[in-house]
Design an enzyme around this catalytic site. Sequence first.
Site, PDB file in Angstrom:
ATOM      1  N   HIS A   1      -9.047 -10.059   0.129  1.00 60.65           N
ATOM      2  CA  HIS A   1      -8.849  -9.917   1.578  1.00 60.65           C
ATOM      3  C   HIS A   1      -9.992 -10.680   2.216  1.00 60.65           C
ATOM      4  O   HIS A   1     -11.150 -10.291   2.093  1.00 60.65           O
ATOM      5  CB  HIS A   1      -8.886  -8.438   1.964  1.00 60.65           C
ATOM      6  CG  HIS A   1      -8.724  -8.197   3.435  1.00 60.65           C
ATOM      7  ND1 HIS A   1      -7.703  -7.436   3.955  1.00 60.65           N
ATOM      8  CD2 HIS A   1      -9.436  -8.635   4.507  1.00 60.65           C
ATOM      9  CE1 HIS A   1      -7.810  -7.405   5.280  1.00 60.65           C
ATOM     10  NE2 HIS A   1      -8.852  -8.126   5.640  1.00 60.65           N
TER      11      HIS A   1
ATOM     12  N   GLY B   1      -2.235  -1.781  10.197  1.00 56.53           N
ATOM     13  CA  GLY B   1      -1.228  -1.875   9.150  1.00 56.53           C
ATOM     14  C   GLY B   1       0.137  -1.464   9.655  1.00 56.53           C
ATOM     15  O   GLY B   1       0.261  -0.664  10.593  1.00 56.53           O
TER      16      GLY B   1
ATOM     17  N   HIS C   1       0.880  -1.175   0.000  1.00 56.55           N
ATOM     18  CA  HIS C   1       0.000   0.000   0.000  1.00 56.55           C
ATOM     19  C   HIS C   1       0.918   1.225   0.000  1.00 56.55           C
ATOM     20  O   HIS C   1       1.556   1.500   1.009  1.00 56.55           O
ATOM     21  CB  HIS C   1      -0.877   0.021   1.254  1.00 56.55           C
ATOM     22  CG  HIS C   1      -1.752  -1.192   1.417  1.00 56.55           C
ATOM     23  ND1 HIS C   1      -3.064  -1.228   1.016  1.00 56.55           N
ATOM     24  CD2 HIS C   1      -1.486  -2.417   1.943  1.00 56.55           C
ATOM     25  CE1 HIS C   1      -3.590  -2.418   1.295  1.00 56.55           C
ATOM     26  NE2 HIS C   1      -2.646  -3.156   1.859  1.00 56.55           N
TER      27      HIS C   1
ATOM     28  N   ASN D   1      -6.662   0.788  -2.225  1.00 60.84           N
ATOM     29  CA  ASN D   1      -7.356   1.589  -1.200  1.00 60.84           C
ATOM     30  C   ASN D   1      -6.629   2.900  -0.927  1.00 60.84           C
ATOM     31  O   ASN D   1      -6.288   3.224   0.210  1.00 60.84           O
ATOM     32  CB  ASN D   1      -7.546   0.777   0.093  1.00 60.84           C
ATOM     33  CG  ASN D   1      -6.255   0.270   0.683  1.00 60.84           C
ATOM     34  OD1 ASN D   1      -5.264   0.096  -0.033  1.00 60.84           O
ATOM     35  ND2 ASN D   1      -6.235   0.041   1.982  1.00 60.84           N
TER      36      ASN D   1
ATOM     37  N   ARG E   1      -0.131   4.402  -0.914  1.00 63.33           N
ATOM     38  CA  ARG E   1      -0.866   5.573  -0.402  1.00 63.33           C
ATOM     39  C   ARG E   1      -1.021   6.753  -1.345  1.00 63.33           C
ATOM     40  O   ARG E   1      -1.497   7.808  -0.910  1.00 63.33           O
ATOM     41  CB  ARG E   1      -0.212   6.082   0.903  1.00 63.33           C
ATOM     42  CG  ARG E   1       0.036   5.041   1.975  1.00 63.33           C
ATOM     43  CD  ARG E   1      -1.225   4.400   2.442  1.00 63.33           C
ATOM     44  NE  ARG E   1      -1.037   3.580   3.639  1.00 63.33           N
ATOM     45  CZ  ARG E   1      -1.863   2.614   3.988  1.00 63.33           C
ATOM     46  NH1 ARG E   1      -2.927   2.331   3.266  1.00 63.33           N
ATOM     47  NH2 ARG E   1      -1.644   1.925   5.083  1.00 63.33           N
TER      48      ARG E   1
ATOM     49  N   HIS F   1      -2.621 -12.571   2.387  1.00 61.15           N
ATOM     50  CA  HIS F   1      -2.214 -12.651   3.802  1.00 61.15           C
ATOM     51  C   HIS F   1      -3.032 -13.641   4.653  1.00 61.15           C
ATOM     52  O   HIS F   1      -3.789 -13.262   5.541  1.00 61.15           O
ATOM     53  CB  HIS F   1      -2.169 -11.285   4.482  1.00 61.15           C
ATOM     54  CG  HIS F   1      -3.278 -10.328   4.160  1.00 61.15           C
ATOM     55  ND1 HIS F   1      -4.581 -10.701   4.009  1.00 61.15           N
ATOM     56  CD2 HIS F   1      -3.252  -8.984   3.970  1.00 61.15           C
ATOM     57  CE1 HIS F   1      -5.307  -9.634   3.749  1.00 61.15           C
ATOM     58  NE2 HIS F   1      -4.521  -8.585   3.708  1.00 61.15           N
TER      59      HIS F   1
ATOM     60  N   HIS G   1       1.353   3.728   8.334  1.00 65.74           N
ATOM     61  CA  HIS G   1       0.575   4.778   8.997  1.00 65.74           C
ATOM     62  C   HIS G   1       1.569   5.544   9.860  1.00 65.74           C
ATOM     63  O   HIS G   1       2.562   4.969  10.323  1.00 65.74           O
ATOM     64  CB  HIS G   1      -0.507   4.181   9.906  1.00 65.74           C
ATOM     65  CG  HIS G   1      -1.527   3.360   9.169  1.00 65.74           C
ATOM     66  ND1 HIS G   1      -2.515   3.919   8.390  1.00 65.74           N
ATOM     67  CD2 HIS G   1      -1.702   2.019   9.085  1.00 65.74           C
ATOM     68  CE1 HIS G   1      -3.260   2.950   7.868  1.00 65.74           C
ATOM     69  NE2 HIS G   1      -2.781   1.788   8.265  1.00 65.74           N
TER      70      HIS G   1
ATOM     71  N   LYS H   1      -8.660  -6.676  -6.957  1.00 70.02           N
ATOM     72  CA  LYS H   1      -8.586  -6.924  -5.516  1.00 70.02           C
ATOM     73  C   LYS H   1      -9.963  -6.683  -4.927  1.00 70.02           C
ATOM     74  O   LYS H   1     -10.577  -5.636  -5.154  1.00 70.02           O
ATOM     75  CB  LYS H   1      -7.574  -5.951  -4.882  1.00 70.02           C
ATOM     76  CG  LYS H   1      -7.764  -5.672  -3.382  1.00 70.02           C
ATOM     77  CD  LYS H   1      -7.070  -6.671  -2.508  1.00 70.02           C
ATOM     78  CE  LYS H   1      -7.219  -6.398  -1.015  1.00 70.02           C
ATOM     79  NZ  LYS H   1      -6.199  -5.565  -0.435  1.00 70.02           N
TER      80      LYS H   1
ATOM     81  N   ASP I   1       2.427  -6.851   2.582  1.00 69.06           N
ATOM     82  CA  ASP I   1       1.295  -6.027   3.012  1.00 69.06           C
ATOM     83  C   ASP I   1       1.806  -4.722   3.629  1.00 69.06           C
ATOM     84  O   ASP I   1       1.273  -4.248   4.638  1.00 69.06           O
ATOM     85  CB  ASP I   1       0.376  -6.779   3.978  1.00 69.06           C
ATOM     86  CG  ASP I   1      -0.964  -6.077   4.161  1.00 69.06           C
ATOM     87  OD1 ASP I   1      -1.266  -5.144   3.395  1.00 69.06           O
ATOM     88  OD2 ASP I   1      -1.704  -6.444   5.097  1.00 69.06           O
TER      89      ASP I   1
END
Length: 437
Positions: free
Chosen positions: A178, A321, A61, A93, A63, A231, A306, A146, A302
Site C-alpha cells: 500500500h 473503504g 478485506h 489488517n 474482516r 490500488h 464498513h 503485504k 479492495d
Amino acid sequence: MFDLLIKGGTCVTPSGRVQQDVGVRDGTVVATGALDASQAKEIFDAKGLHVLPGVVDPQCHFREPGLTHKEDLGSGSASAALGGVTTFFEMPNTHPNTDSAEQLAWKVQRARETSVIDFAFFIGATNENADTLGSLETLEGCAGVKMFCGSSTGTLLVDKPENQRRVMKSGRRRIACHSEDEARLQARKGLFAGQGPTAHPEWRDEACAVLSTTSLLALARETRRRLHVLHVTTQGELPLLEANKELVTFEVCPQHLTLAAPECYERLGTLAQMNPPIRDARHQAALWDAIRSGLVDVLGSDHAPHTLEEKQKPWPASPSGMPGVQTLVPLMLNHVNEGRLTLERFVDLTSAGPARVFGMLRKGRLAPGYDADFTLVDLAAQRTITNDWSKSRCGWTPFDGMRVTGWPMATISRGRVVMRDGALVGPPMGRPVTFER
Ligand code: DOR
C-alpha cells in the site's frame, strides 16, 4: 467420462474466443472441443454465455477474525461467488493482524470450513516480524507479504525506510505494498479540519502516492525484490511504474475507473471515502490509458466493508473503504460493453494477470490441466446493481441503483457450480491456492 460438461458456450481461451465445450473431471479441465454429452454426469447448458477463466480478486478485506460485524470469510466469499469471482486473496489488517504463522493457519483453517471459493491470505509486515517474513511467506495458503507503507484501516504500518528495507530483504516472493507516504499524510492531516470528504483526495494527494512509490522502487532495486503496488490511483505514478517494469507489477481498482471526484463525494459523501482516494477525471483517464496500453497487470476490488453506521461518522473520523468484490465483474463488463476495454483484456487482468504476478499454480487459464474455475457471463444481460443484491454483511454498495449491461450468471469452482442465476449452490468447499516458490 466427465463429472461436468459445459456445453455450447463461447470460451475465452489463450487462442481467443472459441465456441467449444469444456469437459471437467476431478476439478480439472480434461478436454475442450465438441464433446460427447453422453459421457457426462452433469451438463451445464452455457448457450448464449461467455465462459471465462475464473475471475481472481487479489485484494479483499473480509474482516475475520475480530471485525465480523462487517464481514467474515463465509459472507465475503459468498458475496464474491455471487459476483462471479472464483478466487480471493485476503488482507492481513484483521483483529488480531495476520502477522504470524499461527494467525495465518487460523485463517486458512477457518476458510477451509466456511469459504465457498478458493482463497489465499497475505501476511502483514510489521517492524517486529520484518526479519522472519521469508519463512512466513511460504506457508500454506499465503499469497505473499503485504506492507502498509502509509497508515489506513487498522494498525499495520511499516513507514520508516530502514524497516521497509528489512522487510524487502526478508523473503523472495513479490511483495504487495500500500503505497502512500506516511510522513506527508501526517504532516497534512490537520490542514483540512472542518472540511468534508471532498478534501480526502486533497489530504492524501498525488504527491503522497508518487513519493512513496518512488522510494519503494528504489528499495526494490537495491534489495532486488520484486514489487507489486496495490490500488494505483495517480497519473504521476504511471511513468515510474512503466520505467521499472522489470521490478514492478501493479493493480487498479474498478471504483477508481468508475467513480470520479468531486462528483462521487458530493453524491455519496463518506461512502466514497477510501485509501488511496477516488481522484478526479485527469487521474481516471490516465488509469484507463494504462489499462488500454497493457501497463496495468491486475484488477482488484479492495473490498473493504464498513457498516453504514460507521460510515456516518463525520469525515475524517469516518473509516476508509467500500465493498467491491461482488461488483467487480458487473462493473467491468459494463465498461467492456461501453467500449473501454475488450473482454480479452478483462480476462488478462483478472485471470492470466494474477496467475503471472503471484505465481498461482493451475489457475488463470481456460485450458486442459488447469483448475476448472469459470466465470460464466451474459454480456447482453441488463441489470441494476442494488444494496439488496449485495450480500456483503455491510449491506450497501456505492453502486446502488446503477444500471449495467453484462452480468455474471454462474460461478464454477474446481468443477462445482457454486453460484447459478444469483443463487448460491452447495456447501463451502474452498481450498487454499498453491503457488510457485
Ligand atoms: O480504504 C481502504 N480501506 N484502504 C485500505 O488500505 C484498507 C481498507 C480497509 O481495510 O478498510
